[in-house]
Design a protein around this motif. Structure first.
Motif, PDB file in Angstrom:
ATOM      1  N   SER A   3      -0.425   8.748  -4.868  1.00  0.00           N
ATOM      2  CA  SER A   3       0.157   9.449  -3.735  1.00  0.00           C
ATOM      3  C   SER A   3       1.320  10.294  -4.227  1.00  0.00           C
ATOM      4  CB  SER A   3       0.644   8.433  -2.706  1.00  0.00           C
ATOM      5  OG  SER A   3       1.621   7.619  -3.300  1.00  0.00           O
ATOM      6  N   VAL A   7       3.777   5.960  -5.435  1.00  0.00           N
ATOM      7  CA  VAL A   7       3.424   4.552  -5.199  1.00  0.00           C
ATOM      8  C   VAL A   7       1.955   4.493  -4.783  1.00  0.00           C
ATOM      9  CG1 VAL A   7       3.914   2.529  -3.780  1.00  0.00           C
ATOM     10  CG2 VAL A   7       5.785   3.934  -4.619  1.00  0.00           C
ATOM     11  N   ARG A   9      -1.715   3.836  -3.260  1.00  0.00           N
ATOM     12  CA  ARG A   9      -2.223   3.416  -1.943  1.00  0.00           C
ATOM     13  C   ARG A   9      -3.583   2.790  -2.158  1.00  0.00           C
ATOM     14  NH1 ARG A   9      -0.875   8.906   1.554  1.00  0.00           N
ATOM     15  NH2 ARG A   9       1.351   8.770   1.128  1.00  0.00           N
ATOM     16  N   TYR A  26      -5.062   2.443   4.838  1.00  0.00           N
ATOM     17  CA  TYR A  26      -4.493   2.362   3.491  1.00  0.00           C
ATOM     18  C   TYR A  26      -3.236   1.509   3.517  1.00  0.00           C
ATOM     19  CZ  TYR A  26      -7.770   6.047   2.532  1.00  0.00           C
ATOM     20  OH  TYR A  26      -8.930   6.765   2.408  1.00  0.00           O
ATOM     21  N   GLN A  28       0.251   0.513   1.272  1.00  0.00           N
ATOM     22  CA  GLN A  28       1.146   0.868   0.178  1.00  0.00           C
ATOM     23  C   GLN A  28       2.203  -0.226   0.124  1.00  0.00           C
ATOM     24  OE1 GLN A  28       3.148   4.579   0.934  1.00  0.00           O
ATOM     25  NE2 GLN A  28       2.674   5.339  -1.109  1.00  0.00           N
ATOM     26  N   GLN A  29       2.559  -0.617  -1.100  1.00  0.00           N
ATOM     27  CA  GLN A  29       3.529  -1.705  -1.203  1.00  0.00           C
ATOM     28  C   GLN A  29       4.657  -1.321  -2.163  1.00  0.00           C
ATOM     29  OE1 GLN A  29       1.654  -5.578  -0.621  1.00  0.00           O
ATOM     30  NE2 GLN A  29       2.670  -6.106  -2.527  1.00  0.00           N
ATOM     31  N   PRO A  30       5.551  -0.444  -1.724  1.00  0.00           N
ATOM     32  CA  PRO A  30       6.625  -0.012  -2.622  1.00  0.00           C
ATOM     33  C   PRO A  30       7.495  -1.196  -3.017  1.00  0.00           C
ATOM     34  CG  PRO A  30       7.126   0.599  -0.350  1.00  0.00           C
ATOM     35  CD  PRO A  30       5.741   0.074  -0.349  1.00  0.00           C
ATOM     36  N   ARG A  45       1.840   7.094   9.575  1.00  0.00           N
ATOM     37  CA  ARG A  45       2.252   5.885   8.869  1.00  0.00           C
ATOM     38  C   ARG A  45       2.870   4.869   9.826  1.00  0.00           C
ATOM     39  NH1 ARG A  45       5.688   6.537   4.674  1.00  0.00           N
ATOM     40  NH2 ARG A  45       4.613   8.407   3.934  1.00  0.00           N
ATOM     41  N   LEU A  64      -1.676   4.970   7.236  1.00  0.00           N
ATOM     42  CA  LEU A  64      -1.025   4.324   6.103  1.00  0.00           C
ATOM     43  C   LEU A  64      -0.070   3.230   6.592  1.00  0.00           C
ATOM     44  CD1 LEU A  64      -0.233   4.315   3.042  1.00  0.00           C
ATOM     45  CD2 LEU A  64       1.492   6.026   3.630  1.00  0.00           C
ATOM     46  N   VAL A  66       2.848   0.768   5.418  1.00  0.00           N
ATOM     47  CA  VAL A  66       3.794   0.611   4.309  1.00  0.00           C
ATOM     48  C   VAL A  66       4.385  -0.793   4.400  1.00  0.00           C
ATOM     49  CG1 VAL A  66       5.899   1.484   3.239  1.00  0.00           C
ATOM     50  CG2 VAL A  66       4.309   3.078   4.335  1.00  0.00           C
TER      51      VAL A  66
ATOM     52  N   GLN B 186       3.220  -3.609  -9.026  1.00  0.00           N
ATOM     53  CA  GLN B 186       2.956  -2.195  -8.790  1.00  0.00           C
ATOM     54  C   GLN B 186       1.986  -1.600  -9.823  1.00  0.00           C
ATOM     55  OE1 GLN B 186       3.239   0.329  -6.149  1.00  0.00           O
ATOM     56  NE2 GLN B 186       4.900  -1.119  -5.971  1.00  0.00           N
ATOM     57  N   GLY B 190      -3.768  -2.045  -5.945  1.00  0.00           N
ATOM     58  CA  GLY B 190      -4.817  -1.168  -5.445  1.00  0.00           C
ATOM     59  C   GLY B 190      -5.935  -0.913  -6.434  1.00  0.00           C
TER      60      GLY B 190
END
Ligand SMILES: Cc1cc2nc3c(=O)[nH]c(=O)nc-3n(C[C@H](O)[C@H](O)[C@H](O)COP(=O)(O)OP(=O)(O)OC[C@H]3O[C@@H](n4cnc5c(N)ncnc54)[C@H](O)[C@@H]3O)c2cc1C
Ligand SMILES: NC(=O)c1ccc[n+]([C@@H]2O[C@H](COP(=O)([O-])OP(=O)(O)OC[C@H]3O[C@@H](n4cnc5c(N)ncnc54)[C@H](OP(=O)(O)O)[C@@H]3O)[C@@H](O)[C@H]2O)c1
Lengths: 451, 244
Positions: A3, A7, A9, A26, A28-30, A45, A64, A66, B186, B190
C-alpha cells in the motif's frame, strides 16, 4: 498487497460477533507511529479494535480495516490524578492489570476483558452501574484522533468539544483514535461480594434493580424467559459491592490474561446446540448455580467486571449460524407493557430466549449514544427467520413505547428504526458530514444506517 | 548490567524488550523512530518498573549508528548482553535493486550488527558472563528469486556469527544465532505462508529460556530443521521450478 503507506494489506474475511454479517475486505495492522504520521490514502476505511462487536462495526465489504492491535501500550500515568494514558488497542484486561495493583479501576467496562479501549470509546459502552457511572465517555479526558484530511487532533471536553462528543460514541466514523487519557477511580479493595436475590416477576426485578443501582457498585438482573408460561421473567437481582476491609480475604487475587475470544472462534461449532429444550435446561442450571450466591460470595474484582470470561462457551453454543441480541432502553413507565408484549408474542410464537438481563440507565439522550432514563433489557436468541421476525416485532414496540435500541449490539437494526428512536440521528449525520465531507470512515454499520 | 536491544521497537525486538523488562533487566533500546521507542520505553517503565534508555538512529549508516550507541552506553551501566533482532526486507527485493537500496538492506541486517558488536566486544570479553544474540532467517537456507539481497545478508550474518563464536570460544561470551521461521510480525503480515507462524512473544520466551547455551546456531521453531533439510537437499531440477 503493498500500500502507499508502506504497511501491507491482506485480504480478510470478517464476521460480526453475532454471526449476522460476513464480508470480504482488507486488513492492515500497522505497528509503528510513522503510519499515523504518514500520508494515509483515501481508501474507505475503519478502525478495528478486538472485532467483538455484535454489529459489523469495524469492517466493510471491500473496505479497509485498520487494526489497532499493535498499539496497546501504557504511555503515561498521573498518580496524583489517577489518569492513565494508553494506546487504544490495549485490552481492558491488560489495563486492569496495570490499574489494579495501584488500587484503581475503571467503573465503566463491558463484560469481557479482550475488548479494546478504542472499541469502548467508539461505542461509548456501559458497565454494571450505568445509573451511577454513566457511559465510557465519562472516563475519557482526551483522545488523539488521526484523520487523513485533518491530520492529528487532540480532543477533549474542553478542546473541540463537539468533535470529542461525536467521536466518543461515533462508531469509529470520525477517524482513528490512537491514544486516550482515561480517568480511573479508586477500587478500595480488589474483592467484590456478589449476592443473588431471587424475585418472582420481571417487574419485581426491575423495581429491586432501581434500588440496588443506588447502593451497590454493580447491579443487574437475570431473568428466565425461556418459557412464556408460569415463571416467565422470574430471576435474580445480582448485586456486587466492594468487600469491607475487615471481611476481605488476606490475599491479593491474581489477574490472569482474559481468555481468547473472537468472532471466528465463537462460530466454530457447525451446528447450534441451543433450542427450546436446551435453553430451558441452561436456564434451570443457571438458577441452580445462583443458589450459592444467595448469601453472598466473594469474587475477585476482575471476575465481577468480566463475568463472561467464565461463561464464554455460552456464545459458542449458538454455532456458526450465530445469535441475535435485542437490547433496548425502555422508559420506566413502559417496561411492564414491553414485557407483556414480549410474553404474548412468545406464547403465540415460541422462541428460545437464551438470556435475558436488565440494568437501570440514567442520562439524557444525545447523538447516537446508548443512554437515557429507564430499564435496559437485553434478550438473546439463536439466529434465524423466527428471531428476525421477533426482532422486527420488538423494533415496533420500541418505537411505540419511546425506547432506544443498542446500535452496537444488533447487526440487522434498520435505519428506519434508528431514525425513529434517536431524535439526534440527523444531527449526527450532519455533524459528521461537516467534519468529513468525503465520508472516508465507513463500516457495514454506517452503510446500513446511512451515516 | 544492561542489555542492548538493536531493533527494539517492533516485532521480535519489542517482545524481547518486554520479556527482559519483566525479568528486571535494565535496557538500552535502539531503532530508528524516537516516537516508537518513547512509547515502548514509557510502557516498560510504567508496567515493569524497568530502567530504560533509548537511542534513535538509522542503521543504514552503521558507523554513525554504532557511534551514537556507544556514546550513550558510555553514560550508563556496563552492557553484558547484545541482542540484534534488527531486520529490514522489501517485497521488491528481486535481483533488480540498485546499489543504494541493496546497501540499505545489507547494512540494516548485517553491517550494523558487526559495527555495533565491534564497539562492545572488548568490554563483553572482560565480563565473566556475557551474551551476543543474532537473528537469522530460513530465507538464508538456499538462494531463491525473492528476498535476494536480504537472504545474502542473512547468509553473511550466519558466517559472521560462526566466526564470532570461534573468536569468543574459551571466554565468558556465549554467541548464539537463532534461525527464525515465520514470525507473526509486519515482515510476514498478509503473506500466504506454507507453514505455521509463531508469535514474537514465543520467540522472546525461547531466547530467554536458552540463555547460556552454547549451541551456535539453532532453528526456531525447531520443526524448521526438517524443512531445511528438504530444501537444501532438493535436487536443482526440481528446486528451480518452485515458485516461492
Ligand atoms: C462478551 C461481550 C460482552 C459485552 N458486554 C458489554 C457490556 O456490558 N456493555 C456494553 O456496552 N457493551 C458490551 N459489549 C459490546 C462491546 O463492548 C462493544 O461492541 C465494543 O465496541 C467492542 O470493542 P472492540 O474492541 O471489540 O472493537 P470492534 O468491535 O473492533 O469495534 C467497535 C467499534 O469501535 C470502533 N473502534 C475500535 N477501535 C477504535 C479506534 N482505536 N479508533 C476509532 N474507532 C475504533 C470500530 O470502528 C467500531 O465502530 C460486549 C461484547 C461482548 C463480545
Ligand atoms: N518476521 C519474520 O517472519 C521473520 C522471519 C525470519 C527472520 N526474521 C528476522 O527476525 C528479526 C526480527 O524480525 P521482525 O519481524 O521482528 O522485524 P520487524 O518487526 O520488522 O522489526 C525490525 C526492527 O528493526 C528496526 N530497524 C529496521 N531497520 C532499521 C534501521 N535502518 N535503523 C534502525 N532500526 C531499524 C526496526 O525499527 P524501525 O521501524 O525504527 O526501523 C524494528 O525495531 C529480523 O532480523 C528479521 O530479519 C523475521
Amino acid at each position: 498487497m503493498q500500500s502507499r503507506d508502506g504497511v501491507p494489506r491482506a485480504a480478510h474475511s470478517f464476521v460480526s460477533f453475532d454471526g449476522g454479517v460476513r464480508a470480504r475486505g482488507y486488513l492492515q495492522q500497522p505497528d509503528r507511529y510513522r503510519f499515523w504520521r504518514g500520508r494515509l490514502d483515501e481508501t474507505p476505511r475503519i478502525s478495528r479494535g478486538a472485532g467483538l462487536s455484535y454489529a459489523g462495526a469495524s469492517f466493510l465489504a471491500d473496505g479497509l480495516s485498520v487494526s489497532h492491535r499493535a498499539f496497546d501500550r501504557v504511555l503515561d500515568f498521573d498518580s496524583g490524578r489517577n489518569v492513565v494514558e494508553v494506546e487504544t488497542g490495549i485490552t481492558l484486561s491488560a489495563l486492569h492489570r496495570f490499574l489494579s495493583p495501584r488500587g484503581l479501576y475503571l467503573p465503566v467496562q463491558p463484560g469481557h476483558g479482550r475488548i479494546s479501549v478504542g472499541g469502548c470509546i467508539a461505542a461509548d459502552v456501559h458497565g454494571k452501574n450505568q445509573t451511577r457511572d454513566g457511559t465510557f465517555i465519562n472516563q475519557v479526558e482526551e483522545v488523539t484522533l488521526v484523520h487523513p484530511a485533518h491530520g492529528t487532533l487532540q480532543l477533549s471536553p474542553q478542546r473541540d468539544a463537539e468533535l470529542f462528543r461525536l467521536t466518543c460514541g461515533g462508531y469509529g466514523l470520525t477517524g482513528h483514535i490512537v491514544c486516550a487519557r482515561l480517568r480511573a477511580s479508586a477500587a478500595p479493595i480488589p474483592w467484590v461480594e456478589i449476592r443473588a436475590a431471587p424475585f418472582a416477576s420481571a417487574e419485581e426485578g426491575f423495581n429491586h434493580l432501581r434500588g440496588a443501582a443506588r447502593d451497590a457498585d454493580f447491579s443487574y438482573t437475570w431473568h428466565d424467559m425461556s418459557t412464556a408460561g408460569d415463571g416467565f421473567g422470574v430471576g435474580f437481582l445480582i448485586q456486587g459491592s466492594f468487600v469491607p476491609q475487615e471481611r476481605a480475604p488476606g490475599t491479593t487475587p491474581g489477574i490472569a490474561e482474559a481468555p481468547v475470544l473472537s468472532a471466528d472462534g465463537r462460530a466454530r461449532l457447525p451446528v447450534p446446540l441451543l433450542n427450546r429444550l436446551s435453553t430451558r435446561m441452561l436456564n434451570s442450571l443457571y438458577r441452580w448455580q445462583q443458589r450459592s450466591a444467595h448469601k453472598g460470595k466473594v469474587v475477585a474484582l476482575a471476575d465481577a467486571l468480566f463475568p463472561t470470561h467464565k461463561a464464554q462457551a455460552y456464545f459458542q453454543l449458538f454455532g456458526a449460524a450465530g445469535f441475535r441480541e435485542y437490547q433496548a432502553i425502555l422508559p420506566y413507565a413502559a417496561t411492564a407493557s414491553y414485557v407483556d408484549a414480549i410474553r404474548s408474542y412468545l406464547r403465540q410464537k415460541p422462541l428460545p430466549i437464551t438470556l435475558s438481563s436488565a440494568k437501570t440507565f440514567a442520562g439524557s439522550r444525545e447523538l447516537l449514544r446508548y443512554t437515557g432514563d429507564g430499564i435496559s433489557l437485553a434478550l438473546n436468541m439463536p439466529a434465524g427467520a423466527d428471531a428476525d421476525m421477533f426482532m422486527e416485532f420488538l423494533d415496533q414496540r420500541i418505537i411505540e413505547f419511546g425506547g432506544i435500541p443498542n446500535i452496537i449490539k444488533d447487526s440487522r437494526l434498520p435505519r428506519a428504526v434508528v431514525d425513529a428512536c434517536y431524535p439526534d440521528a440527523g444531527r449526527f449525520r450532519e455533524t459528521l458530514r461537516a467534519f468529513d465531507p468525503k465520508r472516508l470512515f465507513r463500516s457495514d454499520l454506517s452503510e446500513r444506517l446511512k451515516l | 548490567m544492561t542489555a542492548l536491544v538493536v531493533g527494539a521497537s517492533a516485532g521480535v525486538g519489542r517482545a524481547l524488550s518486554e520479556a527482559l523488562a519483566a525479568n528486571r533487566k535494565p535496557l538500552l533500546l535502539a531503532a530508528s523512530d524516537p516516537e516508537d521507542l518513547n512509547a515502548l520505553a514509557a510502557h516498560l517503565r510504567l508496567v515493569y518498573g524497568a530502567t530504560v534508555v533509548t537511542v534513535a538512529a538509522d542503521a543504514r549508516d552503521p558507523e554513525a549508528f554504532a557511534e551514537r550507541l556507544s556514546a550513550v552506553a558510555a553514560e550508563i551501566d556496563d552492557i553484558d548482553e547484545l541482542y540484534f533482532p534488527i531486520g529490514f526486507s522489501r517485497r521488491d527485493d528481486k535481483a533488480q535493486l540498485d546499489a543504494d537500496a541493496s546497501l540499505a538492506i545489507l547494512n540494516s541486517n548485517l553491517t550494523v550488527v558487526a559495527a555495533v558488536t565491534a564497539r562492545f566486544l572488548p568490554s563483553l570479553l572482560r565480563q565473566p558472563k556475557a551474551r551476543i544474540v543474532g537473528f537469522g532467517s530460513i530465507a538464508a537456507l538456499r538462494g531463491r528469486k525473492a528476498n535476494v539481497i536480504y537472504s545474502a545478508a542473512k547468509r553473511g550474518l550466519e558466517s559472521y556469527f560462526e566466526s564470532l563464536r570461534h573468536f569468543a570460544a574459551g571466554t565468558g561470551v556465549v554467541v548464539q544465532l537463532y534461525r527464525l521461521g515465520y514470525i507473526e510480525t509486519q515482515q510476514s503480515f498478509g503473506q500466504r505462508l506454507l507453514f505455521p507462524v509463531v508469535t514474537p512473544e514465543q520467540v522472546a520466551r525461547h531466547v530467554l529460556a536458552t540463555e547460556g547455551r552454547d549451541f551456535g546456531v539453532r532453528f526456531f521453531p525447531r520443526f524448521w530443521q526438517l524443512i531445511a533439510l528438504a530444501v537444501v537437499w532438493l535436487p536443482w531440477r526440481i528446486y528451480k521450478k518452485l515458485n516461492f
